[in-house]
Write a protein that holds these residues in place. Structure first.
Motif, short mmCIF file in Angstrom:
data_model
loop_
_atom_site.label_atom_id
_atom_site.label_comp_id
_atom_site.label_asym_id
_atom_site.label_seq_id
_atom_site.Cartn_x
_atom_site.Cartn_y
_atom_site.Cartn_z
N GLU A 32 29.02 43.94 46.06
CA GLU A 32 30.40 43.38 45.93
C GLU A 32 31.02 44.11 45.16
O GLU A 32 30.45 44.52 43.90
CB GLU A 32 30.69 41.83 45.82
N THR A 67 29.73 43.86 51.02
CA THR A 67 30.15 42.93 51.77
C THR A 67 31.32 42.36 51.23
O THR A 67 32.17 41.53 52.05
CB THR A 67 29.15 41.59 51.51
N TYR A 68 31.92 42.76 50.06
CA TYR A 68 33.33 42.43 49.52
C TYR A 68 33.71 43.40 48.71
O TYR A 68 32.94 43.87 47.89
CB TYR A 68 33.39 41.06 49.02
N ASN A 70 37.75 44.50 46.62
CA ASN A 70 39.12 44.18 46.52
C ASN A 70 39.88 45.51 46.96
O ASN A 70 39.48 46.62 47.11
CB ASN A 70 39.50 43.57 44.97
N ASP A 104 32.26 39.76 60.53
CA ASP A 104 33.26 40.10 59.76
C ASP A 104 34.22 40.92 60.56
O ASP A 104 34.08 42.33 60.12
CB ASP A 104 32.57 40.37 58.30
N MET A 107 36.34 43.32 58.10
CA MET A 107 35.48 44.53 57.68
C MET A 107 35.57 45.54 58.80
O MET A 107 35.78 46.73 58.43
CB MET A 107 34.13 44.09 57.26
#
Lengths: 140, 188
Positions: A32, A67-68, A70, A104, A107
Motif C-alpha cells: 500500500e 493493493t492501495y 492514494n 477490485d 483498480m
C-alpha cells in the motif's frame, strides 16, 4: 549499480515494499502507498530507474502488486510508467505486469487509465492472493 | 433539577454540554469526530474504517479511499488550525450507515474567497458521466503538481470511487469564512 530495497510498513503511513534488482532488471512495487511525503519517497525510485535506463540499458520487468495507493502516489506511479514508456520508445525492452484483485473494479479502471495515459501496454494479471508485503507497525 | 437550573449550572462552570452534543447523533451514525486532522488521528480512524466496516470489504475499501482523500484535504487546506500548536487543519467527520448505503461526510472552515472555486469544481464533477470523469482525472493528473497537493485529483477520485454525485453544502459564517460540508454515498 546497487539494488534498491525498501521494506514496506503499515503504520501511521503506508510504505510500499520496493525491490528493484540491478542484476536482473526485475522491479517490484507492492503493498500500500500512502506516504507523509510522497515525492520524497518516489524520487529515489525514479532516480534508480533513470540510472538503470541510461547506464545499463537492459530489459526491465516491472511488477506492480499494489493493493492501495492514494491520489498523491498515483501521480508518482504515472511518472514511473512514463519513464518506462520513454525507454521503450527509445528501443528498450519493457514489460509491465500489474497484479490485481479481480473483484477490485476500481483498480482495473485505474490500470486502464494508466494504459490510456502512457500508451504503455500493461499486462493485467488477476491474482486472488496478493501477498501482504508490509509489517504492521504499531509503534510508529 | 429544573432545566433552567441545569442551563445555569452549565454556564456557571463553563462546561461543554456533552448531552446536547451526544443527542445530535441518531443511531445511524457510526463515527463522529471533530478536531485536528493530524496523521495519528487519521491512522486510528482509518484503521477503524478498514477493519470494522470491513464486514463489508467492498464498501470498506471505498470508504477508506474516500476518507484518505477528504481527510488530507482538511489536514492541508482547512482554514482552521487547532490551538495545540499542530499545523494540521481542523474539521469534522461523520460516517453513518443506512440500509442501502453508507454516508461519509466531512466538513471544515474555508475562506469565502475559495468557496466559488470549490463549488465550480464539484458542479463540474457532478455534470460528467463516468468516462468523462476518468478523462478529466487523466488530464488533471498530467498537470504540474501543487506543493502539498493531492495531484489535483482528490475530489475527482472521490467521485469515481463513490460512483454517486457529490453532495455539498456551504454555510456562510461571516464576511471572511464559510463552513464547507461534503457528503459522499457509498452503496452497500
Amino acid at each position: 549499480m546497487e539494488n534498491l530495497i525498501v521494506e514496506g510498513s503499515h503504520g501511521v503511513y503506508f510504505v510500499p515494499y520496493v525491490n528493484f534488482n540491478a542484476e536482473t532488471g526485475e522491479c517490484e512495487l507492492a503493498g500500500e502507498s500512502y506516504l507523509e511525503d510522497t515525492v520524497l519517497f518516489y524520487n529515489p525510485l525514479l532516480e534508480w530507474l533513470d540510472n538503470y535506463i541510461n547506464k545499463k540499458r537492459e530489459a526491465i520487468k516491472f511488477n506492480i502488486k499494489l493493493t492501495y495507493f492514494n491520489t498523491s502516489s498515483s501521480r508518482c506511479l504515472l511518472d514511473i510508467l512514463n519513464m518506462l514508456k520513454d525507454f521503450e520508445d527509445e528501443g528498450g525492452e519493457v514489460a509491465v505486469n500489474w497484479y490485481y484483485d479481480e473483484e477490485d473494479i476500481d483498480m482495473q479502471e485505474e490500470i486502464e487509465d494508466y494504459e490510456i495515459d502512457t500508451g504503455l501496454h500493461i499486462n493485467l494479471i488477476p491474482s486472488t492472493d496478493l501477498v501482504k508485503h508490509q509489517e504492521d507497525d504499531d509503534d510508529e | 433539577m429544573e432545566a433552567n437550573n441545569l442551563e445555569k449550572k452549565a454556564q456557571d462552570t463553563n462546561k461543554f454540554d456533552l448531552f446536547k452534543y451526544h443527542s445530535l447523533f441518531n443511531q445511524n451514525v457510526q463515527i463522529s469526530y471533530k478536531g485536528p486532522f493530524d496523521s495519528k488521528v487519521l491512522s486510528v480512524l482509518g484503521t477503524y474504517i478498514q477493519f470494522t466496516i470491513g464486514k463489508n470489504p467492498k464498501a470498506s475499501k471505498k470508504i477508506f479511499n474516500i476518507f484518505i482523500e477528504l481527510a488530507q484535504n482538511i489536514a492541508h487546506y482547512s482554514a482552521e488550525k487547532n490551538l495545540f500548536g499542530v499545523e494540521e487543519g481542523v474539521g469534522s467527520l461523520v460516517i453513518a450507515e443506512y440500509p442501502e448505503h453508507y454516508a461519509f461526510s466531512t466538513g471544515n472552515i474555508v475562506k469565502n474567497e475559495d468557496v466559488i472555486v470549490i463549488i465550480e469544481k464539484i458542479e463540474l464533477i457532478n455534470s460528467l458521466d463516468r468516462e468523462q470523469l476518468r478523462e478529466y482525472k487523466r488530464v488533471q493528473r498530467n498537470l504540474p503538481q501543487r506543493e502539498k497537493g493531492n495531484a489535483n485529483i482528490g475530489l475527482i477520485q472521490v467521485a469515481l470511487t463513490s460512483a454517486n454525485p457529490l453532495d455539498i453544502e456551504v454555510t456562510l459564517i461571516d464576511d471572511k469564512y464559510s463552513f464547507f460540508a461534503i457528503t459522499v454515498k457509498v452503496d452497500k
